[in-house]
Scaffold this active site. Sequence first.
Site, PDB file in Angstrom:
ATOM      1  N   PHE A   1       3.596   2.738  -5.808  1.00 57.92           N
ATOM      2  CA  PHE A   1       2.951   3.463  -6.784  1.00 57.92           C
ATOM      3  C   PHE A   1       1.424   3.122  -7.020  1.00 57.92           C
ATOM      4  CE2 PHE A   1       2.337   3.070 -11.562  1.00 57.92           C
ATOM      5  CZ  PHE A   1       1.906   4.408 -11.612  1.00 57.92           C
TER       6      PHE A   1
ATOM      7  N   SER B   1      -1.552  -9.034 -14.189  1.00 56.79           N
ATOM      8  CA  SER B   1      -0.868  -8.279 -15.200  1.00 56.79           C
ATOM      9  C   SER B   1      -1.023  -8.748 -16.542  1.00 56.79           C
ATOM     10  CB  SER B   1       0.480  -8.100 -15.042  1.00 56.79           C
ATOM     11  OG  SER B   1       1.202  -7.628 -16.103  1.00 56.79           O
TER      12      SER B   1
ATOM     13  N   GLY C   1       0.728  -1.259  -0.164  1.00 63.32           N
ATOM     14  CA  GLY C   1       0.033  -0.035  -0.103  1.00 63.32           C
ATOM     15  C   GLY C   1       0.906   1.322   0.017  1.00 63.32           C
TER      16      GLY C   1
ATOM     17  N   TYR D   1       8.863 -12.778 -14.479  1.00 65.03           N
ATOM     18  CA  TYR D   1       7.692 -11.923 -13.835  1.00 65.03           C
ATOM     19  C   TYR D   1       6.494 -12.601 -14.503  1.00 65.03           C
ATOM     20  CZ  TYR D   1       4.613  -7.895 -13.133  1.00 65.03           C
ATOM     21  OH  TYR D   1       3.603  -7.116 -12.864  1.00 65.03           O
TER      22      TYR D   1
ATOM     23  N   GLY E   1      -0.375   0.979  -5.000  1.00 66.00           N
ATOM     24  CA  GLY E   1      -0.955   0.867  -3.827  1.00 66.00           C
ATOM     25  C   GLY E   1      -1.386   1.948  -3.133  1.00 66.00           C
TER      26      GLY E   1
ATOM     27  N   ASP F   1       7.112  -7.636   5.831  1.00 67.91           N
ATOM     28  CA  ASP F   1       7.339  -8.231   4.499  1.00 67.91           C
ATOM     29  C   ASP F   1       6.030  -9.322   4.452  1.00 67.91           C
ATOM     30  OD1 ASP F   1       8.345 -10.216   2.511  1.00 67.91           O
ATOM     31  OD2 ASP F   1      10.291  -9.343   2.728  1.00 67.91           O
TER      32      ASP F   1
END
Length: 350
Positions: free
Chosen positions: A11, A119, A8, A179, A13, A55
């Site tokens: 960018f 994505s 959060g 990714y 978040g 984390d």
Amino acid sequence: MRVLVTGGAGFIGSHVVECLARAGHEPVVVDSLSPSLHPAGASAVLDDHEVVRADVRDADAMSAAFRGVDAVVHQAARVGLGVDVADLPAYAGDNDLGTAVVLAAAAEHGVRRLVLASSMVVYGEGTYRCQRHGGVTPGPRTAPDLAAGRFDPSCPRCGEALEPGQVDEGARLDPRSVYAATKVAQEHLAGAWARTTGARVVALRYHNVYGPRMPRDTPYAGVASLFRSALERGEAPRVFEDGAQLRDFVHVTDVAAANLAALRALPTLTDGSMLACNVASGEPHSIGEMAGTLAAAFGGPAPVVTGDFRLGDVRHVTASPARAAARLGFVATVPFADGITQFAHAPLRG
């Protein structure tokens, strides 16, 4: 509703947190606040919100963070293509192990509503049509072809030129980078979690997100950030290939609105199900066009088309936004020219 937002402080978040708060929700931010990503610490945007420094791979910390939570918006991830194969453990750890820990903590505390940041990279190349053979899926582009300037994929059956189109959520998943593979795994983990627990998931397949608070120039940054960082240094944006690669650029405030729409839509889903939706404008633009528009708005040097390439990049991938409109009630509202002009002077992060 009390909503846990992983990543959060990042960018996207941080914009999601703002959007949720404006809608009357209570966002709880979980972020590692890694100095490499947040050299100045948490953004002032988060001053009025609860922030847990943790984390997402830390099972104890995540279990504690989920107490009293009604839903989770999972944004935390390592993004970008990376540098080389040495990045494999970091991507798998941050994205896939981190997602598994988040899902386990959610199940432990009876949280059954999840919005997952996925994505466009899950698709690999976008949709293509051959005049002779109809819809086809070209294989990965080869280094010799790219080095020779043959950037557009050809029909795998006849070798003729292809016409790109808009990919929809029914397209097969074909990850072509580390990714991308981790984003596919995140979707599969979330789907399995939903079926096992009776939860409901909306996976938002972000297309090329840009806007205020993008990270500055790093090997993991998006193309818009790389171009903007170059202009800030007084340099011309360097455009790979011939600049004709098609993408769908969507403003970060629209992406935040899509997360809110997905959260509201979760009750309409069937228990144990996951709905994937493109988050896109529906208006294709070339990377060269975006670089030129950004440079003109910034007042900097015109882009330079280099002919350079990266294996793992795809040629064209643009999206149909129809499902998001029908199922989430989400339609992007920031026009390309307006958004890019605003981005030319917006603050970057880091």
